[in-house]
Design a protein around this motif. Structure first.
Motif, PDB file in Angstrom:
ATOM      1  N   ASN A  12      -0.783   2.120  -5.572  1.00 25.57           N
ATOM      2  CA  ASN A  12      -1.041   3.535  -5.331  1.00 25.57           C
ATOM      3  C   ASN A  12      -1.736   3.729  -3.986  1.00 25.57           C
ATOM      4  O   ASN A  12      -2.532   2.891  -3.547  1.00 25.57           O
TER       5      ASN A  12
ATOM      6  N   GLY B 111     -11.402   2.677   2.131  1.00 30.78           N
ATOM      7  CA  GLY B 111     -11.584   2.802   0.692  1.00 30.78           C
ATOM      8  C   GLY B 111     -11.393   1.496  -0.056  1.00 30.78           C
ATOM      9  O   GLY B 111     -11.438   1.460  -1.287  1.00 30.78           O
TER      10      GLY B 111
ATOM     11  N   ASP C 146       0.829  -1.209   0.000  1.00 30.70           N
ATOM     12  CA  ASP C 146       0.000   0.000   0.000  1.00 30.70           C
ATOM     13  C   ASP C 146       0.860   1.254   0.000  1.00 30.70           C
ATOM     14  O   ASP C 146       1.713   1.456   0.866  1.00 30.70           O
TER      15      ASP C 146
ATOM     16  N   SER D 258     -12.470  -2.223  -1.482  1.00 25.18           N
ATOM     17  CA  SER D 258     -13.731  -2.797  -1.931  1.00 25.18           C
ATOM     18  C   SER D 258     -14.258  -3.738  -0.850  1.00 25.18           C
ATOM     19  O   SER D 258     -13.525  -4.115   0.079  1.00 25.18           O
TER      20      SER D 258
ATOM     21  N   ASN E 171      -4.072   5.923  -3.037  1.00 20.83           N
ATOM     22  CA  ASN E 171      -5.493   6.276  -2.997  1.00 20.83           C
ATOM     23  C   ASN E 171      -6.407   5.282  -3.695  1.00 20.83           C
ATOM     24  O   ASN E 171      -7.537   5.054  -3.254  1.00 20.83           O
ATOM     25  N   ASP E 172      -5.932   4.672  -4.776  1.00 18.65           N
ATOM     26  CA  ASP E 172      -6.812   3.770  -5.520  1.00 18.65           C
ATOM     27  C   ASP E 172      -6.315   2.321  -5.559  1.00 18.65           C
ATOM     28  O   ASP E 172      -6.966   1.460  -6.154  1.00 18.65           O
ATOM     29  N   TYR E 173      -5.160   2.050  -4.943  1.00 21.28           N
ATOM     30  CA  TYR E 173      -4.589   0.702  -4.839  1.00 21.28           C
ATOM     31  C   TYR E 173      -4.280   0.088  -6.204  1.00 21.28           C
ATOM     32  O   TYR E 173      -4.130  -1.123  -6.308  1.00 21.28           O
ATOM     33  N   ARG E 174      -4.152   0.916  -7.251  1.00 21.94           N
ATOM     34  CA  ARG E 174      -3.837   0.384  -8.576  1.00 21.94           C
ATOM     35  C   ARG E 174      -2.333   0.117  -8.685  1.00 21.94           C
ATOM     36  O   ARG E 174      -1.523   0.659  -7.948  1.00 21.94           O
TER      37      ARG E 174
END
Length: 269
Positions: A14, A132, A9, A134, A16-19
């Motif tokens: 990323n 944040g 993380d 899912s 903020n979006d974990y991409r």
């Protein structure tokens, strides 16, 4: 032999979006070169397995802040004579079991006369709202083996909290939103050292790279040859600003990809 040890993380993923899309090309290059990328994370085994399946990592991984070391059964590079066995892995526990971690957190709460709210007290929906993640990711985050994260109590002195934890042979890894109750025998650095000390080919020269973005990664970064800080979107974490370590040019997977590409291939993206 080169090993890459990486936080997830805010580092490979990323913040903020974990991409992780930006890292996929260099991850493919590393796979072709047989350079293992070893996650070293606060995430659970279930979370890391899910991620590894998505991005094609087949290396060992370290979970729950250095509490569990999981080595795929087909990976014979490490001495696993001390390891326990599951269907897919040989594994070493440097931590508590989850039931004990929950019990100790409850006892610390009683001593502090305050409620420390752990993951076991939260529903998956609560974790979604706080992190944040899912819903499926939150469910995987609750599948804990060794440690208990809890909401960082802003009104409790950190030294007091740490001193009480020591009475139970545990330590607190303090985070901005969540802190983690772990065994004093665990820790990211100790887990990295265990893997390197149990690498079979002792005569082979080993080089190590470590990447992280927060003070939680200091013990990891202190135990590698090339420590690299991945900055957060707003800059280097204040807890790492006094470290004389190399800083990636971007945050998240873009920074991870660029700095590893520069090291491995000797050129910039």
């Amino acid at each position: 032999m080169l090993f890459i040890f990486t936080d997830l993380d805010g580092t490979l993923l990323n913040q903020n979006d974990y991409r992780y899309d930006d890292a996929l090309p260099i991850l493919g290059v590393l796979e072709n070169k047989n350079i293992p990328v070893i996650p070293v994370t606060s995430k659970t085994k279930a979370e890391v397995e899910s991620l590894c399946n998505k991005i094609g990592l087949n290396s060992p991984f370290i979970t729950e802040n250095g509490s569990g070391i999981f080595i795929p059964k087909g990976d014979f590079r490490f001495d696993t004579t001390q390891a326990l066995t599951t269907d897919l892995y040989k594994y070493i526990s440097l931590g508590l079991d989850y039931h004990n971690a929950r019990g100790i957190l409850g006892e610390i709460s009683q001593k502090l006369k305050t409620d420390l709210v752990g993951f076991g007290d939260l529903s998956p929906e609560d974790i979604v709202n706080l992190t944040g993640l899912s819903l499926n990711e939150a469910i995987l985050a609750k599948k804990r083996d060794f440690t208990e994260p809890f909401l960082t109590p802003k009104h409790i002195n950190a030294d007091l909290l740490q001193n009480i934890a020591k009475e139970y042979q545990t330590t607190i890894v303090v985070g901005d939103r969540f802190s983690h109750l772990i065994s004093e025998k665990a820790g990211k650095g100790n887990a990295v050292k265990w893997l390197l000390n149990h690498y079979h080919n002792r005569e082979e020269k080993i080089a190590t790279i470590g990447l992280g973005n927060s003070p939680n990664d200091i013990s990891l970064l202190e135990n590698v040859d090339i420590p690299i800080i991945i900055p957060n979107p707003d800059g280097v974490h204040k807890g790492l600003q006094n470290k004389n370590w190399q800083v990636a040019p971007h945050s998240g997977s873009k920074g991870w990809s660029q700095i590893i590409t520069e090291i491995i291939l000797g050129h910039k993206i």
